[in-house]
Design a protein around this motif. Sequence first.
Motif, PDB file in Angstrom:
ATOM      1  N   THR A  56       0.830  -1.213   0.000  1.00 36.40           N
ATOM      2  CA  THR A  56       0.000   0.000   0.000  1.00 36.40           C
ATOM      3  C   THR A  56       0.856   1.251   0.000  1.00 36.40           C
ATOM      4  O   THR A  56       0.561   2.233  -0.698  1.00 36.40           O
ATOM      5  CB  THR A  56      -0.921  -0.007   1.231  1.00 36.40           C
ATOM      6  N   GLN A  58       3.809   1.590  -1.254  1.00 36.48           N
ATOM      7  CA  GLN A  58       4.376   1.742  -2.591  1.00 36.48           C
ATOM      8  C   GLN A  58       3.375   2.357  -3.558  1.00 36.48           C
ATOM      9  O   GLN A  58       3.727   3.200  -4.387  1.00 36.48           O
ATOM     10  CB  GLN A  58       4.851   0.378  -3.102  1.00 36.48           C
ATOM     11  N   SER A  59       2.101   1.952  -3.440  1.00 34.56           N
ATOM     12  CA  SER A  59       1.061   2.542  -4.294  1.00 34.56           C
ATOM     13  C   SER A  59       0.893   4.023  -3.997  1.00 34.56           C
ATOM     14  O   SER A  59       0.753   4.851  -4.910  1.00 34.56           O
ATOM     15  CB  SER A  59      -0.267   1.804  -4.094  1.00 34.56           C
ATOM     16  N   ARG A  62       3.765   5.928  -5.474  1.00 29.50           N
ATOM     17  CA  ARG A  62       3.649   6.039  -6.933  1.00 29.50           C
ATOM     18  C   ARG A  62       2.633   7.098  -7.327  1.00 29.50           C
ATOM     19  O   ARG A  62       2.885   7.930  -8.217  1.00 29.50           O
ATOM     20  CB  ARG A  62       3.259   4.685  -7.516  1.00 29.50           C
TER      21      ARG A  62
END
Length: 253
Positions: A56, A58-59, A62
Amino acid sequence: MDTRSRSPRPRSAWRFGVPVVCVAAGLLLGTTHTVAGGDEIRRSEAPRLVDLVRGTQQSVDRLTAQRDAMAAQIDNHHGGSPGSAAALAAITRRADVLAGQAGLTPLSGPGLVVTLNDAQRDAEGRFPRDASPDDLIVHQQDIEAVLNALWSAGAEGIQMQDQRIIATSAPLCVGNTLLLNGRTYSPPYVITAIGDAAAMQQALTEAPMVTLYKRYAARFGLSYTEEARDVELAGYQPPVRMEYAKPIGPLGY
Protein backbone atom coordinates in the motif's frame (compact mmCIF):
# COMPACT_ATOMS: atom_id res chain seq x y z
CA MET A 1 4.05 -71.68 51.05
CA ASP A 2 2.44 -68.67 52.62
CA THR A 3 -1.21 -68.97 51.74
CA ARG A 4 -2.21 -65.73 53.41
CA SER A 5 -4.18 -63.47 51.13
CA ARG A 6 -2.44 -60.30 50.02
CA SER A 7 -4.25 -56.97 49.51
CA PRO A 8 -4.44 -55.94 45.80
CA ARG A 9 -2.14 -53.15 44.60
CA PRO A 10 -3.79 -49.81 43.71
CA ARG A 11 -4.13 -49.38 39.99
CA SER A 12 -1.91 -46.74 38.45
CA ALA A 13 -3.56 -43.51 37.03
CA TRP A 14 -1.62 -43.96 33.79
CA ARG A 15 -3.83 -46.89 32.90
CA PHE A 16 -6.71 -44.38 32.45
CA GLY A 17 -4.80 -41.17 31.53
CA VAL A 18 -3.03 -42.54 28.47
CA PRO A 19 -6.24 -43.58 26.65
CA VAL A 20 -7.86 -40.18 27.42
CA VAL A 21 -4.89 -38.27 26.00
CA CYS A 22 -4.91 -40.43 22.86
CA VAL A 23 -8.62 -39.84 22.29
CA ALA A 24 -8.22 -36.05 22.77
CA ALA A 25 -5.30 -35.97 20.33
CA GLY A 26 -7.35 -37.84 17.76
CA LEU A 27 -10.24 -35.41 18.11
CA LEU A 28 -7.88 -32.43 17.70
CA LEU A 29 -6.31 -33.89 14.56
CA GLY A 30 -9.74 -34.59 13.08
CA THR A 31 -11.00 -31.09 13.76
CA THR A 32 -7.86 -29.56 12.25
CA HIS A 33 -8.28 -31.64 9.09
CA THR A 34 -11.92 -30.58 8.77
CA VAL A 35 -11.16 -26.84 9.19
CA ALA A 36 -8.21 -26.89 6.82
CA GLY A 37 -10.10 -28.85 4.16
CA GLY A 38 -7.14 -31.07 3.62
CA ASP A 39 -4.76 -28.12 3.08
CA GLU A 40 -2.23 -26.49 5.29
CA ILE A 41 -3.72 -24.03 7.73
CA ARG A 42 -0.85 -21.58 7.42
CA ARG A 43 0.78 -21.51 4.04
CA SER A 44 4.19 -20.13 3.57
CA GLU A 45 3.07 -18.02 0.58
CA ALA A 46 0.14 -16.33 2.39
CA PRO A 47 0.61 -12.52 2.51
CA ARG A 48 1.53 -11.13 5.82
CA LEU A 49 0.27 -7.85 7.26
CA VAL A 50 3.66 -6.24 6.85
CA ASP A 51 3.62 -7.13 3.15
CA LEU A 52 0.19 -5.54 2.71
CA VAL A 53 1.35 -2.35 4.40
CA ARG A 54 4.49 -2.25 2.26
CA GLY A 55 2.46 -2.72 -0.95
CA THR A 56 0.00 0.00 0.00
CA GLN A 57 2.83 2.39 0.80
CA GLN A 58 4.38 1.74 -2.59
CA SER A 59 1.06 2.54 -4.29
CA VAL A 60 0.79 5.78 -2.34
CA ASP A 61 4.33 6.74 -3.26
CA ARG A 62 3.65 6.04 -6.93
CA LEU A 63 0.46 8.11 -6.98
CA THR A 64 2.17 10.94 -5.11
CA ALA A 65 4.92 11.02 -7.72
CA GLN A 66 2.31 11.16 -10.50
CA ARG A 67 0.51 14.02 -8.75
CA ASP A 68 3.74 15.98 -8.34
CA ALA A 69 4.61 15.43 -11.99
CA MET A 70 1.21 16.67 -13.16
CA ALA A 71 1.41 19.70 -10.86
CA ALA A 72 4.81 20.51 -12.32
CA GLN A 73 3.37 20.29 -15.83
CA ILE A 74 0.58 22.71 -14.90
CA ASP A 75 3.05 25.14 -13.33
CA ASN A 76 5.29 24.98 -16.37
CA HIS A 77 2.35 25.52 -18.70
CA HIS A 78 0.79 28.48 -16.88
CA GLY A 79 3.57 30.10 -14.94
CA GLY A 80 6.78 28.25 -15.36
CA SER A 81 8.29 30.71 -17.83
CA PRO A 82 8.31 34.51 -18.14
CA GLY A 83 6.16 34.30 -21.26
CA SER A 84 3.48 32.11 -19.67
CA ALA A 85 3.51 34.24 -16.51
CA ALA A 86 2.88 37.35 -18.59
CA ALA A 87 0.04 35.63 -20.45
CA LEU A 88 -1.52 34.53 -17.17
CA ALA A 89 -1.27 38.07 -15.79
CA ALA A 90 -2.93 39.45 -18.94
CA ILE A 91 -5.76 36.93 -18.64
CA THR A 92 -6.24 37.87 -14.97
CA ARG A 93 -6.43 41.58 -15.79
CA ARG A 94 -8.89 40.86 -18.57
CA ALA A 95 -11.01 38.77 -16.19
CA ASP A 96 -11.08 41.62 -13.66
CA VAL A 97 -12.34 44.03 -16.33
CA LEU A 98 -14.98 41.60 -17.54
CA ALA A 99 -16.10 40.90 -13.97
CA GLY A 100 -17.28 44.49 -13.66
CA GLN A 101 -19.02 44.42 -17.02
CA ALA A 102 -20.66 41.08 -16.20
CA GLY A 103 -22.12 42.41 -12.96
CA LEU A 104 -19.95 40.38 -10.60
CA THR A 105 -18.66 43.41 -8.66
CA PRO A 106 -20.61 46.05 -6.66
CA LEU A 107 -21.49 49.31 -8.39
CA SER A 108 -22.65 52.71 -7.17
CA GLY A 109 -23.64 56.01 -8.74
CA PRO A 110 -26.60 58.09 -9.92
CA GLY A 111 -29.52 56.10 -11.18
CA LEU A 112 -33.23 55.36 -11.11
CA VAL A 113 -35.44 53.26 -8.84
CA VAL A 114 -38.67 51.82 -10.29
CA THR A 115 -41.19 50.13 -8.00
CA LEU A 116 -44.13 48.00 -9.11
CA ASN A 117 -46.75 46.56 -6.76
CA ASP A 118 -49.97 44.58 -6.91
CA ALA A 119 -53.31 46.34 -6.56
CA GLN A 120 -54.40 47.11 -3.03
CA ARG A 121 -57.92 46.96 -1.64
CA ASP A 122 -59.79 50.21 -1.16
CA ALA A 123 -60.89 51.63 2.19
CA GLU A 124 -63.80 49.20 2.25
CA GLY A 125 -61.56 46.23 1.50
CA ARG A 126 -62.76 45.73 -2.06
CA PHE A 127 -61.20 45.55 -5.51
CA PRO A 128 -62.82 47.02 -8.64
CA ARG A 129 -65.85 44.91 -9.57
CA ASP A 130 -64.89 44.43 -13.22
CA ALA A 131 -61.33 43.34 -12.43
CA SER A 132 -60.15 39.76 -12.91
CA PRO A 133 -57.43 38.28 -10.71
CA ASP A 134 -54.87 38.73 -13.51
CA ASP A 135 -55.66 42.46 -13.68
CA LEU A 136 -54.62 42.99 -10.07
CA ILE A 137 -51.06 41.60 -9.99
CA VAL A 138 -47.68 42.43 -11.51
CA HIS A 139 -46.77 39.95 -14.23
CA GLN A 140 -43.48 38.71 -15.63
CA GLN A 141 -44.05 40.70 -18.82
CA ASP A 142 -44.33 43.90 -16.78
CA ILE A 143 -40.98 43.27 -15.11
CA GLU A 144 -39.35 42.39 -18.42
CA ALA A 145 -40.72 45.55 -20.05
CA VAL A 146 -39.11 47.73 -17.38
CA LEU A 147 -35.80 45.86 -17.54
CA ASN A 148 -35.63 46.06 -21.34
CA ALA A 149 -36.39 49.78 -21.30
CA LEU A 150 -33.64 50.45 -18.76
CA TRP A 151 -31.08 48.40 -20.72
CA SER A 152 -32.02 50.14 -23.96
CA ALA A 153 -31.38 53.51 -22.29
CA GLY A 154 -27.79 52.50 -21.50
CA ALA A 155 -28.06 51.36 -17.90
CA GLU A 156 -24.63 50.38 -16.54
CA GLY A 157 -26.07 47.88 -14.10
CA ILE A 158 -29.47 46.75 -12.82
CA GLN A 159 -30.57 45.11 -9.61
CA MET A 160 -33.98 43.69 -8.69
CA GLN A 161 -34.80 43.31 -5.03
CA ASP A 162 -31.38 42.27 -3.62
CA GLN A 163 -30.26 40.33 -6.73
CA ARG A 164 -27.97 41.71 -9.42
CA ILE A 165 -29.28 41.15 -12.94
CA ILE A 166 -26.69 39.53 -15.23
CA ALA A 167 -26.76 37.87 -18.64
CA THR A 168 -28.08 34.58 -17.22
CA SER A 169 -30.76 36.16 -15.00
CA ALA A 170 -34.35 35.51 -16.04
CA PRO A 171 -37.24 36.66 -13.82
CA LEU A 172 -40.01 34.06 -13.95
CA CYS A 173 -43.58 34.48 -12.76
CA VAL A 174 -44.69 31.80 -10.29
CA GLY A 175 -48.30 32.54 -9.36
CA ASN A 176 -48.30 35.94 -7.70
CA THR A 177 -44.57 35.70 -6.85
CA LEU A 178 -41.40 36.04 -8.89
CA LEU A 179 -38.51 33.59 -9.20
CA LEU A 180 -35.12 35.22 -9.79
CA ASN A 181 -31.70 33.54 -9.63
CA GLY A 182 -33.17 30.62 -7.69
CA ARG A 183 -34.95 32.75 -5.07
CA THR A 184 -38.64 33.64 -4.77
CA TYR A 185 -39.82 37.22 -4.17
CA SER A 186 -43.17 38.80 -3.41
CA PRO A 187 -44.26 42.32 -4.41
CA PRO A 188 -43.49 45.16 -4.25
CA TYR A 189 -40.79 44.64 -6.89
CA VAL A 190 -38.00 47.20 -6.67
CA ILE A 191 -35.81 47.61 -9.76
CA THR A 192 -32.68 49.72 -9.32
CA ALA A 193 -30.56 50.89 -12.24
CA ILE A 194 -27.38 52.96 -12.52
CA GLY A 195 -27.05 55.29 -15.47
CA ASP A 196 -28.53 58.45 -16.97
CA ALA A 197 -31.78 58.84 -15.04
CA ALA A 198 -33.35 61.18 -17.59
CA ALA A 199 -32.57 58.84 -20.49
CA MET A 200 -33.96 55.85 -18.60
CA GLN A 201 -37.14 57.72 -17.70
CA GLN A 202 -37.59 58.68 -21.35
CA ALA A 203 -37.13 55.04 -22.40
CA LEU A 204 -39.75 53.94 -19.87
CA THR A 205 -42.18 56.56 -21.19
CA GLU A 206 -41.75 55.33 -24.76
CA ALA A 207 -41.93 51.59 -23.98
CA PRO A 208 -45.34 50.28 -25.15
CA MET A 209 -45.59 47.52 -22.53
CA VAL A 210 -44.69 49.91 -19.71
CA THR A 211 -47.35 52.35 -20.98
CA LEU A 212 -49.90 49.51 -20.95
CA TYR A 213 -48.96 48.63 -17.38
CA LYS A 214 -49.42 52.25 -16.32
CA ARG A 215 -52.93 52.17 -17.77
CA TYR A 216 -53.75 49.07 -15.78
CA ALA A 217 -52.27 50.72 -12.71
CA ALA A 218 -54.54 53.71 -13.13
CA ARG A 219 -57.60 51.55 -13.79
CA PHE A 220 -57.22 48.75 -11.25
CA GLY A 221 -55.07 50.32 -8.55
CA LEU A 222 -51.67 48.75 -9.28
CA SER A 223 -48.66 50.79 -8.18
CA TYR A 224 -45.90 52.28 -10.34
CA THR A 225 -43.30 54.82 -9.16
CA GLU A 226 -39.98 56.22 -10.42
CA GLU A 227 -37.33 57.92 -8.27
CA ALA A 228 -34.04 59.37 -9.51
CA ARG A 229 -31.27 59.25 -6.88
CA ASP A 230 -27.85 57.85 -6.06
CA VAL A 231 -27.98 54.07 -5.69
CA GLU A 232 -25.77 51.10 -4.88
CA LEU A 233 -25.86 47.71 -6.59
CA ALA A 234 -24.59 44.47 -5.11
CA GLY A 235 -22.29 42.17 -7.05
CA TYR A 236 -23.63 38.89 -8.33
CA GLN A 237 -22.59 36.23 -5.81
CA PRO A 238 -23.64 32.75 -7.04
CA PRO A 239 -21.34 30.86 -9.44
CA VAL A 240 -21.81 31.78 -13.09
CA ARG A 241 -22.55 28.64 -15.11
CA MET A 242 -22.62 28.92 -18.89
CA GLU A 243 -24.33 25.94 -20.54
CA TYR A 244 -23.56 26.78 -24.16
CA ALA A 245 -20.51 29.08 -24.01
CA LYS A 246 -17.17 28.00 -25.42
CA PRO A 247 -13.76 29.74 -25.72
CA ILE A 248 -13.17 31.81 -28.86
CA GLY A 249 -9.39 31.49 -29.13
CA PRO A 250 -6.59 29.29 -27.80
CA LEU A 251 -6.48 31.31 -24.58
CA GLY A 252 -10.21 31.84 -24.35
CA TYR A 253 -10.30 35.51 -25.32
